[in-house]
Design a protein around this motif. Structure first.
Motif, PDB file in Angstrom:
ATOM      1  N   CYS A  68       0.830  -1.205   0.000  1.00 46.49           N
ATOM      2  CA  CYS A  68       0.000   0.000   0.000  1.00 46.49           C
ATOM      3  C   CYS A  68       0.869   1.262   0.000  1.00 46.49           C
ATOM      4  CB  CYS A  68      -0.937   0.001   1.203  1.00 46.49           C
ATOM      5  SG  CYS A  68      -2.201  -1.292   1.160  1.00 46.49           S
ATOM      6  N   GLY A  69       1.967   1.227   0.750  1.00 47.76           N
ATOM      7  CA  GLY A  69       2.860   2.384   0.782  1.00 47.76           C
ATOM      8  C   GLY A  69       3.477   2.664  -0.582  1.00 47.76           C
ATOM      9  N   VAL A  70       3.908   1.612  -1.257  1.00 46.28           N
ATOM     10  CA  VAL A  70       4.516   1.783  -2.586  1.00 46.28           C
ATOM     11  C   VAL A  70       3.479   2.294  -3.587  1.00 46.28           C
ATOM     12  CG1 VAL A  70       5.497   0.521  -4.546  1.00 46.28           C
ATOM     13  CG2 VAL A  70       6.346   0.091  -2.235  1.00 46.28           C
ATOM     14  N   VAL A  71       2.284   1.696  -3.557  1.00 47.93           N
ATOM     15  CA  VAL A  71       1.230   2.130  -4.482  1.00 47.93           C
ATOM     16  C   VAL A  71       0.866   3.592  -4.235  1.00 47.93           C
ATOM     17  CG1 VAL A  71      -1.199   1.832  -5.090  1.00 47.93           C
ATOM     18  CG2 VAL A  71       0.276  -0.170  -4.842  1.00 47.93           C
ATOM     19  N   MET A  72       0.733   3.974  -2.985  1.00 50.37           N
ATOM     20  CA  MET A  72       0.377   5.364  -2.671  1.00 50.37           C
ATOM     21  C   MET A  72       1.476   6.324  -3.109  1.00 50.37           C
ATOM     22  SD  MET A  72      -1.692   5.324   0.974  1.00 50.37           S
ATOM     23  CE  MET A  72      -0.740   4.065   1.821  1.00 50.37           C
ATOM     24  N   ALA A  73       2.732   5.922  -2.978  1.00 55.04           N
ATOM     25  CA  ALA A  73       3.833   6.792  -3.415  1.00 55.04           C
ATOM     26  C   ALA A  73       3.793   6.977  -4.929  1.00 55.04           C
ATOM     27  CB  ALA A  73       5.171   6.185  -2.986  1.00 55.04           C
ATOM     28  N   ILE A  74       3.547   5.887  -5.659  1.00 52.52           N
ATOM     29  CA  ILE A  74       3.475   5.986  -7.119  1.00 52.52           C
ATOM     30  C   ILE A  74       2.290   6.850  -7.548  1.00 52.52           C
ATOM     31  CG2 ILE A  74       3.073   4.643  -9.228  1.00 52.52           C
ATOM     32  CD1 ILE A  74       4.596   2.331  -7.903  1.00 52.52           C
ATOM     33  N   VAL A  75       1.141   6.647  -6.899  1.00 51.18           N
ATOM     34  CA  VAL A  75      -0.049   7.441  -7.223  1.00 51.18           C
ATOM     35  C   VAL A  75       0.194   8.916  -6.920  1.00 51.18           C
ATOM     36  CG1 VAL A  75      -2.441   7.879  -6.533  1.00 51.18           C
ATOM     37  CG2 VAL A  75      -1.670   5.535  -6.918  1.00 51.18           C
ATOM     38  N   ALA A  76       0.770   9.197  -5.762  1.00 55.53           N
ATOM     39  CA  ALA A  76       1.016  10.598  -5.373  1.00 55.53           C
ATOM     40  C   ALA A  76       1.933  11.301  -6.370  1.00 55.53           C
ATOM     41  CB  ALA A  76       1.617  10.649  -3.968  1.00 55.53           C
ATOM     42  N   ASN A  77       2.952  10.588  -6.838  1.00 55.97           N
ATOM     43  CA  ASN A  77       3.901  11.212  -7.771  1.00 55.97           C
ATOM     44  C   ASN A  77       3.331  11.364  -9.181  1.00 55.97           C
ATOM     45  OD1 ASN A  77       5.816  11.425  -5.785  1.00 55.97           O
ATOM     46  ND2 ASN A  77       6.943   9.578  -6.379  1.00 55.97           N
ATOM     47  N   SER A  78       2.297  10.586  -9.487  1.00 52.51           N
ATOM     48  CA  SER A  78       1.737  10.644 -10.840  1.00 52.51           C
ATOM     49  C   SER A  78       0.581  11.640 -10.958  1.00 52.51           C
ATOM     50  CB  SER A  78       1.254   9.245 -11.257  1.00 52.51           C
ATOM     51  OG  SER A  78       0.210   8.804 -10.410  1.00 52.51           O
ATOM     52  N   LEU A  79       0.120  12.169  -9.842  1.00 50.57           N
ATOM     53  CA  LEU A  79      -1.014  13.098  -9.869  1.00 50.57           C
ATOM     54  C   LEU A  79      -0.546  14.547  -9.918  1.00 50.57           C
ATOM     55  CD1 LEU A  79      -3.289  11.468  -7.125  1.00 50.57           C
ATOM     56  CD2 LEU A  79      -3.589  11.343  -9.602  1.00 50.57           C
ATOM     57  N   ARG A 138      13.413  -0.485  -4.953  1.00 54.36           N
ATOM     58  CA  ARG A 138      13.965   0.722  -4.317  1.00 54.36           C
ATOM     59  C   ARG A 138      12.844   1.559  -3.703  1.00 54.36           C
ATOM     60  NH1 ARG A 138      16.451   0.587  -9.343  1.00 54.36           N
ATOM     61  NH2 ARG A 138      15.024   2.169 -10.086  1.00 54.36           N
ATOM     62  N   PRO A 139      13.145   2.332  -2.663  1.00 53.86           N
ATOM     63  CA  PRO A 139      12.126   3.242  -2.115  1.00 53.86           C
ATOM     64  C   PRO A 139      11.671   4.252  -3.165  1.00 53.86           C
ATOM     65  CG  PRO A 139      13.982   3.023  -0.606  1.00 53.86           C
ATOM     66  CD  PRO A 139      14.398   2.360  -1.889  1.00 53.86           C
ATOM     67  N   VAL A 140      10.372   4.520  -3.194  1.00 56.05           N
ATOM     68  CA  VAL A 140       9.802   5.503  -4.118  1.00 56.05           C
ATOM     69  C   VAL A 140       9.651   6.819  -3.366  1.00 56.05           C
ATOM     70  CG1 VAL A 140       7.877   6.056  -5.636  1.00 56.05           C
ATOM     71  CG2 VAL A 140       8.563   3.657  -5.308  1.00 56.05           C
ATOM     72  N   ALA A 141      10.572   7.749  -3.600  1.00 55.45           N
ATOM     73  CA  ALA A 141      10.554   9.032  -2.874  1.00 55.45           C
ATOM     74  C   ALA A 141       9.397   9.892  -3.347  1.00 55.45           C
ATOM     75  CB  ALA A 141      11.876   9.752  -3.073  1.00 55.45           C
ATOM     76  N   LEU A 142       8.746  10.567  -2.405  1.00 55.22           N
ATOM     77  CA  LEU A 142       7.628  11.442  -2.744  1.00 55.22           C
ATOM     78  C   LEU A 142       8.135  12.771  -3.272  1.00 55.22           C
ATOM     79  CD1 LEU A 142       5.366  10.726   0.350  1.00 55.22           C
ATOM     80  CD2 LEU A 142       4.856  10.106  -2.012  1.00 55.22           C
ATOM     81  N   VAL A 143       7.496  13.249  -4.334  1.00 53.33           N
ATOM     82  CA  VAL A 143       7.884  14.537  -4.912  1.00 53.33           C
ATOM     83  C   VAL A 143       7.330  15.688  -4.082  1.00 53.33           C
ATOM     84  CG1 VAL A 143       7.684  16.011  -6.933  1.00 53.33           C
ATOM     85  CG2 VAL A 143       8.029  13.534  -7.221  1.00 53.33           C
ATOM     86  N   SER A 240       8.410   8.487   1.632  1.00 57.49           N
ATOM     87  CA  SER A 240       8.667   7.537   0.540  1.00 57.49           C
ATOM     88  C   SER A 240       7.899   6.248   0.822  1.00 57.49           C
ATOM     89  CB  SER A 240      10.162   7.240   0.405  1.00 57.49           C
ATOM     90  OG  SER A 240      10.632   6.545   1.549  1.00 57.49           O
ATOM     91  N   GLY A 241       7.650   5.506  -0.232  1.00 61.74           N
ATOM     92  CA  GLY A 241       7.056   4.185  -0.091  1.00 61.74           C
ATOM     93  C   GLY A 241       8.115   3.137  -0.384  1.00 61.74           C
ATOM     94  N   SER A 242       8.412   2.308   0.591  1.00 63.04           N
ATOM     95  CA  SER A 242       9.503   1.347   0.432  1.00 63.04           C
ATOM     96  C   SER A 242       8.979  -0.086   0.508  1.00 63.04           C
ATOM     97  CB  SER A 242      10.555   1.573   1.523  1.00 63.04           C
ATOM     98  OG  SER A 242      11.508   0.519   1.505  1.00 63.04           O
ATOM     99  N   PRO A 243       9.503  -0.993  -0.341  1.00 58.62           N
ATOM    100  CA  PRO A 243       9.078  -2.400  -0.256  1.00 58.62           C
ATOM    101  C   PRO A 243       9.551  -3.081   1.024  1.00 58.62           C
ATOM    102  CG  PRO A 243      10.890  -2.144  -1.813  1.00 58.62           C
ATOM    103  CD  PRO A 243      10.467  -0.763  -1.427  1.00 58.62           C
ATOM    104  N   GLN A 244      10.467  -2.436   1.748  1.00 59.83           N
ATOM    105  CA  GLN A 244      10.979  -3.029   2.984  1.00 59.83           C
ATOM    106  C   GLN A 244      10.206  -2.573   4.225  1.00 59.83           C
ATOM    107  OE1 GLN A 244      15.106  -1.915   2.818  1.00 59.83           O
ATOM    108  NE2 GLN A 244      15.654  -3.692   1.560  1.00 59.83           N
ATOM    109  N   THR A 245       9.353  -1.553   4.059  1.00 55.06           N
ATOM    110  CA  THR A 245       8.571  -1.068   5.192  1.00 55.06           C
ATOM    111  C   THR A 245       7.491  -2.083   5.563  1.00 55.06           C
ATOM    112  OG1 THR A 245       8.891   1.204   4.446  1.00 55.06           O
ATOM    113  CG2 THR A 245       7.131   0.821   6.030  1.00 55.06           C
TER     114      THR A 245
END
Length: 321
Positions: A68-79, A138-143, A240-245
């Motif tokens: 969920c964290g990774v998906v939310m990071a990707i969504v946030a950066n794409s909006l 890799r962690p997806v950093a929030l813009v 950021s959304g990380s796969p390790q979180t």
């Protein structure tokens, strides 16, 4: 009587630790720190409480926090949004993923009567693998910096100053709101009574007209939603959304809080309030051991002993009381 005895033991424990830590344990800042630390485990444990009351278990919650964290990071950066609207849409996307994963978790349980241990173990691997695929490991950093403002407490800086405490009140506020909502759902609604009845005797509940399949499905959806909320809190905390979180001890800590809080692993009995005190006890114990500079490996042993004692006491209670 048991509640009074448990309260007396807990108060005595706090008093002893506070004296040993020269007053640091009961300082306002340390109390806020403990509450902030247990917020994540408690919210995860809320969903787990619903599942365990129905005599099930959800092993996928840690991996769902990651996904969920990774998906939310990707969504946030794409909006192309900002401010509250960006936060709201991002949160909703995570809640949707968590609810969908919970629904998928429930399908084999209610349709094929498969053991929850197996189905949620499979989902644990699926969610973890998906989070690594989506993030490329890799962690997806929030813009947007708006999430950092939440995670580091800027959003509640006025309240922090009013209470004269340091630290982040954001997860504590979420903990109180989510805990109150789901405690009311469990104790004050027909759905909550159905959850308890199914855990007590599923066949009797079915004969009494309870829609067992729908109730158990909603229970796993709740667990997925709680994991998504924790994923959102970690997203704000780390920006950021990380796969390790969520793939550390989060799942075990949540189950431990449920068990220590008095929920029976056999189902049919449990409360959100009890789970809160279970999370508080474990969090206080960890914090006390840190203040007393107890070796981290020994801390793991102590936590394991506490969980074992909680399960043993529950079994003794069923046999002799």
């Amino acid at each position: 009587m048991r509640v009074l005895a448990a309260t007396a033991v807990f108060v005595a424990f706090i008093a002893v630790v506070d004296v040993a830590a020269h007053g640091a344990f009961l300082s306002r800042g340390n109390i806020a720190s403990v509450l902030s630390q247990i917020s994540y485990d408690f919210i995860l444990a809320i969903g787990e409480t619903f599942v365990i009351i129905t005599a099930g278990i959800d092993l996928s919650i840690g991996s769902l926090v990651s996904l969920c964290g990774v998906v939310m990071a990707i969504v946030a950066n794409s909006l192309h949004l900002s401010g509250v609207l960006l936060i709201a849409v991002t949160l909703l996307s995570g809640l949707g993923v968590g609810a969908l994963a919970g629904y998928v978790n429930a399908l084999p349980v209610v349709k094929l009567n498969l053991p929850p241990f197996i189905t949620t173990l499979a989902m644990m691997q699926i969610a973890l693998g998906a989070s690594y695929i989506l993030s490329h490991g890799r962690p997806v950093a929030l813009v947007s910096p708006v999430f950092g403002n939440l995670g580091y407490g800027g959003f509640f800086s006025g309240l922090t100053g009013l209470l004269h405490v340091q630290g982040n009140l954001f997860p504590i506020v979420w903990m109180l709101v989510v805990g109150l909502f789901f405690s009311t759902l469990l104790t004050r609604t027909r759905f909550g009574r159905y959850v308890l009845a199914i855990g007590g005797n599923e066949e009797a509940s079915r004969l009494a007209g309870v829609d067992v399949a729908r109730t158990k499905t909603l229970v796993y959806v709740i667990s997925g939603v709680c994991a998504a909320i924790v994923g959102f809190l970690y997203l704000a905390l780390f920006s950021s959304g990380s796969p390790q979180t969520g793939t550390g001890n989060e799942m075990l800590a949540a189950i431990a809080a449920v068990v220590v809080g008095g929920t029976s692993l056999m189902g049919g009995r449990g409360t959100i309030v009890g789970t809160f005190f279970g999370a508080l006890l474990i969090g206080s114990l960890n914090n006390a051991m840190n203040l007393l500079h107890i070796d981290s490996y020994l801390q793991m042993v102590v936590l394991g002993v506490v969980i074992l004692l909680a399960v043993a006491l529950d079994e003794l209670r069923k046999r002799y009381f």
